[in-house]
Scaffold this motif. Structure first.
Motif: not given
Length: 637
Positions: A479-502
């Motif tokens: 999902q983060a990669r899809e957001l990145f490709d759509r240039e929704e960088f803030d939303a992509a970064l928010a997802l990526l920052e949650e990854l270490p918790q998972e």
């Protein structure tokens, strides 16, 4: 020759009228009502031609190049559309003909005769000769300003074949005569242009550009001077309307000010659609919900631009490559900004230079010029324009000072070669460690390399595989990669920052995080993320590419080149580090080395299809990237 013609219509009287016409011409009409029975009828009756006479809402789903199974194999069926919805003509490029209502009976009969003559195709595909390529190029140049030189021969042939296939023409000579005869009355030239110019548009494409414009307009809040912006090559209107919305957001008193947004294009059909202001959900894919609510009215599956946005934009036909003698041209001076994105790549070097000089003259001091991600002014020195960067995008300021970040004194230059251990591991397991995010396709879902099941390594040389990733983390990364490709960088970064918790860190997510941070100008944090990725997986080509980009941004060119080379050693077909390497060679004055990298990039891209997207390119398709590479090579070779 008599044709079996499937007539599809929800209007019984009109269907009866059509069937009578077809029967009087010696053909066999096969009426289908209601239209929902169309698809089974195509498979069951195997017609020679399909005539669609439907309401606008029903046409797009049916006006496709149908294929039916015959004893000789699958066969395409030409389609003629009859409709009062003229905007569909610019969309339905694969149909044999689009006839507006009221019906022109002579045109319909002419079409039937042509379909009968071309009922069977050739055994072998005809090659486009140099003579005919030159003839097409001259005709297109004369009427549009677009130029196809010898290096664009393959792209020209591809576009011609696509349009010829819709017309069921097999001879380039025949199509050239048809183009000259019906370029205007049947809008054939405009239809062909859709296959010769590549790219797409949607609202707020390259969001960083609109952030820059918004910041610049905010400085004018207390300045009552007029605001004038030019969208050059506006296509179907998404760009100028995005500019208008940005103006409305940045200037609360916009309705009381003199705001002029001039939008021009060479394609009259695109301009018609732009003036109508009706868009599909695909055009809205990165538009914020609050913007949709404020600036659009939804009707069914369509989105209509509100009148308050429309009134700020004036559309006009203009050929950018031709001398401007229109009254409109007198208004194109003292401009606050010019948007000309993904347009220059379709013109000759000389034409592009003339257009850039014209843009520079048209801008007011401090005015902004926005080009596409695939375009650059590196080869156009002497213009009073200075480069600025903003969130993985760039723009130019008239009369401004260029941004530069100096290299720290005494910084060592690393060796570019991989270590022997890295080379050995890369040679042993390239398919295991090459991240699928770099695969040359946008159709397959992006999956971290850690999710790929690897063959067991040899006992004496264990592979440093990344830590396992849970299924939930894999989905979050996708999902983060899809957001990145759509240039929704803030939303992509928010997802990526949650990854270490998972799940434990994975290198691909860290690289993606690094690119987003770099786009925000946070270069130290981006480098930290990059280094962490390399510690987890020091055979990750995209991590070395990221490091090269970061060093390149600091003008540490030799070090950047070393990282680009590492990325290419690990993934020889990775386009973006190769392209960056070529650009870096140009900055260093090493023209022959730059030409070599550009040629290698073109050779690699020749194996891709036109609609595939280049990873980490800002959304460029293969076709757009290929044109840019060919044009740059022509400048330096």
């Amino acid at each position: 020759m008599s044709l079996q013609i499937l007539v599809i219509s929800d209007n019984d009287p009109f269907a009866a009228y059509l069937c009578g016409l077809l029967q009087s011409a010696g053909h066999t009409p096969l009426p289908v009502c209601p239209a929902k029975e169309a698809f089974p009828a195509v498979r069951r009756r195997k017609p020679d031609l399909i005539v669609l006479a439907l309401e606008a809402s029903s046409v797009p789903s049916l006006a496709v190049e149908h294929r039916v199974q015959t004893p000789q194999g699958p066969r395409s069926v030409p389609v003629i559309v009859i409709s009062d919805c003229l905007r569909l003509e610019a969309e339905l490029l694969q149909v044999f003909d689009f006839i507006p209502t009221p019906l022109d009976e002579k045109r319909l009969f002419d079409d039937l005769a042509l379909v009968a003559l071309r009922k069977s195709g050739p055994q072998h595909e005809e090659e486009l000769s140099s003579r005919l390529a030159c003839a097409f190029s001259k005709h297109i140049l004369k009427h549009t300003g677009l130029h196809f030189e010898a290096r664009n021969h393959a792209a020209l042939a591809r576009g011609l074949r696509k349009r010829m296939a819709a017309l069921r023409m097999w001879s380039f000579e025949e199509y050239l005569q048809y183009l000259k005869l019906h370029g205007e009355d049947r809008h054939e030239l405009q239809r062909l242009l859709q296959f010769l110019t590549v790219g797409e548009t949607y609202f707020f494409r390259y969001p960083a550009h609109f952030d820059v414009l918004r910041e610049r307009l905010a400085l004018l809040k207390d300045d009552p001077a007029p605001v004038c912006i030019w969208s050059a090559g506006c296509s179907t209107g998404e760009e100028p309307y995005s500019i208008a919305m940005t103006v409305m957001e940045a200037l609360p008193d916009w309705s009381e000010r003199d705001i002029r947004i001039i939008a021009t294009d060479i394609n009259n059909r695109s301009l018609k659609r732009a003036r109508e202001g009706v868009y599909s959900p695909w055009s809205m894919r990165i538009t914020r919900p609050d913007q949709v609510q404020r600036y659009f009215t939804r009707v069914g599956e369509s989105f209509l631009i509100r009148d308050e946005v429309k009134q700020l934009v004036r559309f006009a036909h203009l050929n950018l490559s031709a001398p401007c003698h229109e009254p409109l041209c007198e208004e194109l001076h003292g401009l606050d900004a010019i948007f000309c994105r993904n347009v220059l790549i379709y013109f000759t070097t000389q034409s592009a230079e003339q257009m850039l000089e014209r843009f520079a003259d048209a801008l007011a001091p401090g005015g902004l010029l926005f080009l596409g991600h695939s375009e650059t002014l590196l080869q156009h020195e002497g213009l009073p324009l200075s480069l600025r960067r903003q969130e993985r995008s760039f723009y130019y300021v008239k009369g401004g000072q260029p941004q530069k970040e100096s290299r720290a004194p005494g910084t060592p230059q690393p060796e570019w070669e991989l270590t022997p251990e890295q080379m050995r591991l890369a040679a042993q397991a390239p398919t295991v460690l090459a991240p699928t995010v770099l695969a040359p396709t946008v159709l397959a879902p992006t999956v971290p390399a850690a999710a790929v099941e690897a063959p067991p390594p040899a006992e004496d040389s264990p592979l440093p595989l990344p830590a396992p990733v849970t299924q939930g983390a894999t989905e979050m990364f996708r999902q983060a990669r899809e957001l990145f490709d759509r240039e929704e960088f803030d939303a992509a970064l928010a997802l990526l920052e949650e990854l270490p918790q998972e799940a434990p860190e994975n290198a691909e997510a860290l690289v993606l995080t690094g690119f987003i941070l770099a786009g925000k100008g946070e270069l130290p944090r981006a480098m930290e993320s990059c280094e962490r990725a390399l510690k987890l997986n020091d055979l990750l080509a995209e991590a070395y590419f990221l490091k090269g980009v970061l060093l390149d941004a600091e003008d540490r060119l030799a070090e950047a080149a070393a990282e680009y080379r590492k990325a290419l050693l690990l993934d020889h077909d990775f386009i973006m580090p190769r392209y960056h390497m070529g650009r870096l060679h140009l900055r260093q004055g090493r023209v022959s080395d730059a030409a070599r990298e550009l040629r290698n990039s073109i050779r690699i891209l020749s194996r891709w299809s036109d609609d595939q997207t280049i990873p980490f390119s800002g959304g460029l398709t293969r076709a757009v990237c290929m044109l840019q590479l060919q044009n740059e090579l022509a400048r330096v070779a």
